[in-house]
Enzyme design. Structure first.
Site, mmCIF file in Angstrom:
data_model
loop_
_atom_site.group_PDB
_atom_site.id
_atom_site.type_symbol
_atom_site.label_atom_id
_atom_site.label_comp_id
_atom_site.label_asym_id
_atom_site.label_seq_id
_atom_site.Cartn_x
_atom_site.Cartn_y
_atom_site.Cartn_z
ATOM 1 N N ASN A 100 34.454 35.665 34.988
ATOM 2 C CA ASN A 100 33.687 35.094 36.096
ATOM 3 C C ASN A 100 33.461 33.594 35.954
ATOM 4 O O ASN A 100 33.227 32.906 36.942
ATOM 5 C CB ASN A 100 32.378 35.856 36.287
ATOM 6 C CG ASN A 100 32.649 37.184 36.976
ATOM 7 O OD1 ASN A 100 33.429 37.226 37.940
ATOM 8 N ND2 ASN A 100 32.060 38.253 36.496
ATOM 9 N N SER B 85 28.629 41.842 34.821
ATOM 10 C CA SER B 85 29.546 40.741 35.075
ATOM 11 C C SER B 85 28.947 39.415 34.643
ATOM 12 O O SER B 85 29.658 38.432 34.523
ATOM 13 C CB SER B 85 29.908 40.698 36.558
ATOM 14 O OG SER B 85 28.761 40.816 37.337
ATOM 15 N N HIS C 186 32.803 44.903 30.235
ATOM 16 C CA HIS C 186 32.961 44.438 31.621
ATOM 17 C C HIS C 186 34.293 44.935 32.181
ATOM 18 O O HIS C 186 35.358 44.407 31.843
ATOM 19 C CB HIS C 186 32.883 42.904 31.664
ATOM 20 C CG HIS C 186 33.024 42.329 33.033
ATOM 21 N ND1 HIS C 186 33.542 41.080 33.263
ATOM 22 C CD2 HIS C 186 32.728 42.830 34.259
ATOM 23 C CE1 HIS C 186 33.548 40.844 34.558
ATOM 24 N NE2 HIS C 186 33.064 41.899 35.187
ATOM 25 N N GLU D 132 36.629 43.102 29.383
ATOM 26 C CA GLU D 132 35.989 42.151 28.464
ATOM 27 C C GLU D 132 34.976 42.922 27.607
ATOM 28 O O GLU D 132 34.159 43.667 28.150
ATOM 29 C CB GLU D 132 35.250 41.061 29.244
ATOM 30 C CG GLU D 132 36.172 40.075 29.956
ATOM 31 C CD GLU D 132 35.407 38.972 30.693
ATOM 32 O OE1 GLU D 132 35.753 37.798 30.520
ATOM 33 O OE2 GLU D 132 34.459 39.299 31.449
HETATM 34 N N1 3HC Z 1 42.898 55.267 41.483
HETATM 35 C C1 3HC Z 1 44.186 55.224 41.182
HETATM 36 N N2 3HC Z 1 45.061 54.407 41.772
HETATM 37 C C2 3HC Z 1 44.572 53.574 42.712
HETATM 38 C C3 3HC Z 1 43.216 53.522 43.068
HETATM 39 C C4 3HC Z 1 42.379 54.439 42.419
HETATM 40 N N3 3HC Z 1 41.062 54.508 42.658
HETATM 41 N N4 3HC Z 1 43.038 52.563 44.005
HETATM 42 C C5 3HC Z 1 44.259 52.035 44.243
HETATM 43 N N5 3HC Z 1 45.165 52.651 43.460
HETATM 44 C C6 3HC Z 1 46.584 52.394 43.380
HETATM 45 C C7 3HC Z 1 47.238 52.645 44.709
HETATM 46 O O1 3HC Z 1 47.485 54.015 44.908
HETATM 47 C C8 3HC Z 1 48.497 51.812 44.559
HETATM 48 O O2 3HC Z 1 49.424 52.481 43.725
HETATM 49 P P1 3HC Z 1 51.026 52.201 43.872
HETATM 50 O O3 3HC Z 1 51.215 50.724 43.624
HETATM 51 O O4 3HC Z 1 51.624 53.061 42.807
HETATM 52 O O5 3HC Z 1 51.355 52.608 45.275
HETATM 53 C C9 3HC Z 1 48.002 50.602 43.787
HETATM 54 O O6 3HC Z 1 46.814 51.020 43.120
HETATM 55 C C10 3HC Z 1 47.694 49.438 44.697
HETATM 56 O O7 3HC Z 1 46.791 49.851 45.720
HETATM 57 P P2 3HC Z 1 47.049 49.705 47.290
HETATM 58 O O8 3HC Z 1 48.487 49.971 47.619
HETATM 59 O O9 3HC Z 1 45.988 50.482 47.997
HETATM 60 O O10 3HC Z 1 46.732 48.249 47.658
HETATM 61 P P3 3HC Z 1 47.381 46.916 47.183
HETATM 62 O O11 3HC Z 1 48.773 47.026 46.715
HETATM 63 O O12 3HC Z 1 47.050 45.995 48.292
HETATM 64 O O13 3HC Z 1 46.484 46.545 45.911
HETATM 65 C C11 3HC Z 1 44.543 45.790 44.821
HETATM 66 C C12 3HC Z 1 45.077 46.522 46.003
HETATM 67 C C13 3HC Z 1 44.896 46.552 43.529
HETATM 68 C C14 3HC Z 1 43.038 45.762 44.993
HETATM 69 C C15 3HC Z 1 45.201 44.379 44.760
HETATM 70 O O14 3HC Z 1 45.061 43.741 45.984
HETATM 71 C C16 3HC Z 1 44.615 43.511 43.685
HETATM 72 O O15 3HC Z 1 44.995 43.597 42.530
HETATM 73 N N6 3HC Z 1 43.651 42.657 44.089
HETATM 74 C C17 3HC Z 1 42.933 41.799 43.172
HETATM 75 C C18 3HC Z 1 41.826 42.598 42.568
HETATM 76 C C19 3HC Z 1 41.033 41.768 41.615
HETATM 77 O O16 3HC Z 1 41.264 40.610 41.383
HETATM 78 N N7 3HC Z 1 40.042 42.419 41.031
HETATM 79 C C20 3HC Z 1 39.144 41.742 40.157
HETATM 80 C C21 3HC Z 1 37.906 41.427 40.906
HETATM 81 S S1 3HC Z 1 36.804 40.497 39.933
HETATM 82 C C22 3HC Z 1 35.934 41.643 39.078
HETATM 83 O O17 3HC Z 1 36.100 42.836 39.196
HETATM 84 C C23 3HC Z 1 34.914 41.089 38.175
HETATM 85 C C24 3HC Z 1 33.535 41.275 38.723
HETATM 86 O O18 3HC Z 1 32.628 40.999 37.701
HETATM 87 C C25 3HC Z 1 33.235 40.395 39.912
#
Ligand code: 3HC
Length: 283
Positions: free
Chosen positions: A187, A116, A137, A149
């Site tokens: 980031n 990251s 990434h 990325e």
């Molecule tokens: N495999 C397949 N599907 C999955 C899964 C997995 N491991 N985990 C979750 N899902 C699916 C769920 O089954 C659900 O599917 P559906 O919409 O068809 O029912 C969907 O993904 C959404 O999951 P949830 O219903 O459990 O939960 P939410 O609707 O609350 O979504 C979230 C959770 C996807 C995490 C959402 O809140 C989100 O997009 N959050 C922001 C995440 C984000 O910004 N990530 C980036 C972080 S920064 C980063 O990674 C960079 C690093 O360098 C710091």
């Protein structure tokens, strides 16, 4: 079907393995020790269970995908891979050591690091196969997030970039090529946002719930900055901010007081049960 090796069995490694298996490839997942082999397989299985619960795949498809997974504690199992993707912890020395071992088994494949914030050119310095080394990434949760990325170091060849672009596209994700610059793009944007939210909180401008609500309802973010920081890990955010701050001297990346305090007391977000929010209290 390509043979892909993923090194590292944490959140990112197991998520990458799941995404790659879902695209029809064969995956060799390299665990840290023999003891962690079973845990790694279970973690990937648990990821697929979420997809089954969401009715995105059937139980039979899950079994078929898992049948293409092998987990090993021996890095030599990476031999003959089209891609070796390193996803061990975000620490320069750890990554450099793993990458140096991995390149011995590379053959005609590509060596990628999932990082990251660590500079690709700096990681490449210790490698002899710099032209086939690239940063990939992924975002958390990997099976769900649709962008990746691709970071080219100074010596990354155009062929490595185009093969990586094609590989990521075939995972159903959108690759974006970015220069090897502090924080890359994601980031660079995200850490300023989270840090500024923490500063506003520290200055008593609003409550954390209020700030999260504004981000969700006013900016259309799926999570507010504090929910997201807890999801990523406060320590991870702190490390990325410090890395960018050290490289740019931009004060915007100097971790806010509340972030420093949480790291100091070990409140690292969801994984430790407490971060900006208290998860034990929410159950
Ligand atoms: N495999 C397949 N599907 C999955 C899964 C997995 N491991 N985990 C979750 N899902 C699916 C769920 O089954 C659900 O599917 P559906 O919409 O068809 O029912 C969907 O993904 C959404 O999951 P949830 O219903 O459990 O939960 P939410 O609707 O609350 O979504 C979230 C959770 C996807 C995490 C959402 O809140 C989100 O997009 N959050 C922001 C995440 C984000 O910004 N990530 C980036 C972080 S920064 C980063 O990674 C960079 C690093 O360098 C710091």
């Amino acid at each position: 079907m390509a043979k892909i090796t993923v090194i590292g069995t944490g959140t990112m490694g197991s998520g990458i393995a799941q995404a790659v298996l879902s695209a029809g490839h064969e995956v060799t997942l390299i665990a840290h020790s023999q003891k962690s082999v079973q845990d790694a397989a279970s973690r990937v299985g648990a990821g697929f269970d979420k997809a089954v619960s969401a009715k995105a795949i059937t139980q039979e498809q899950k079994s078929a995908m898992l049948s293409r997974l092998s987990v090993s504690a021996d890095i030599a199992s990476a031999y003959g891979s089209d891609f070796i993707i390193e996803a061990v912890s975000e620490n320069f020395d750890t990554k450099e050591g793993v990458l140096k071992s991995a390149e011995k088994y590379l053959g005609s494949g590509i060596l990628a690091t999932n990082t990251s914030s660590i500079p690709i050119t700096q990681l490449a310095a210790g490698l002899s196969r710099k032209d086939v080394f690239i940063g990939i990434h992924f975002f958390n949760p990997v099976p769900v997030m649709k962008v990746v990325e691709l970071i080219n170091g100074e010596a990354t060849s155009p062929g490595t970039i185009s093969r990586s672009f094609e590989f990521v596209s075939k995972l159903g994700k959108t690759p974006v090529v970015v220069k090897d610059s502090p924080g890359f793009i994601a980031n660079r944007l995200l850490m300023l946002f989270i840090n500024e939210a923490a500063r506003a909180l520290d200055h008593g401008v609003a409550t954390k719930e209020g700030i999260d609500t504004i981000a969700k309802l006013g900016l259309h973010h799926p999570m507010g900055p504090f929910e997201l920081a807890d999801f990523i890990g406060i320590d991870v955010c702190n490390d990325i901010m410090l890395e960018i701050f050290r490289r740019t001297n931009d004060k915007g990346f100097e971790p806010a007081e509340s972030i420093k305090k949480l790291v100091k007391e070990g409140s690292l977000g969801r994984k430790s049960g407490k971060g900006f929010y208290d998860y034990a209290a929410r159950v």
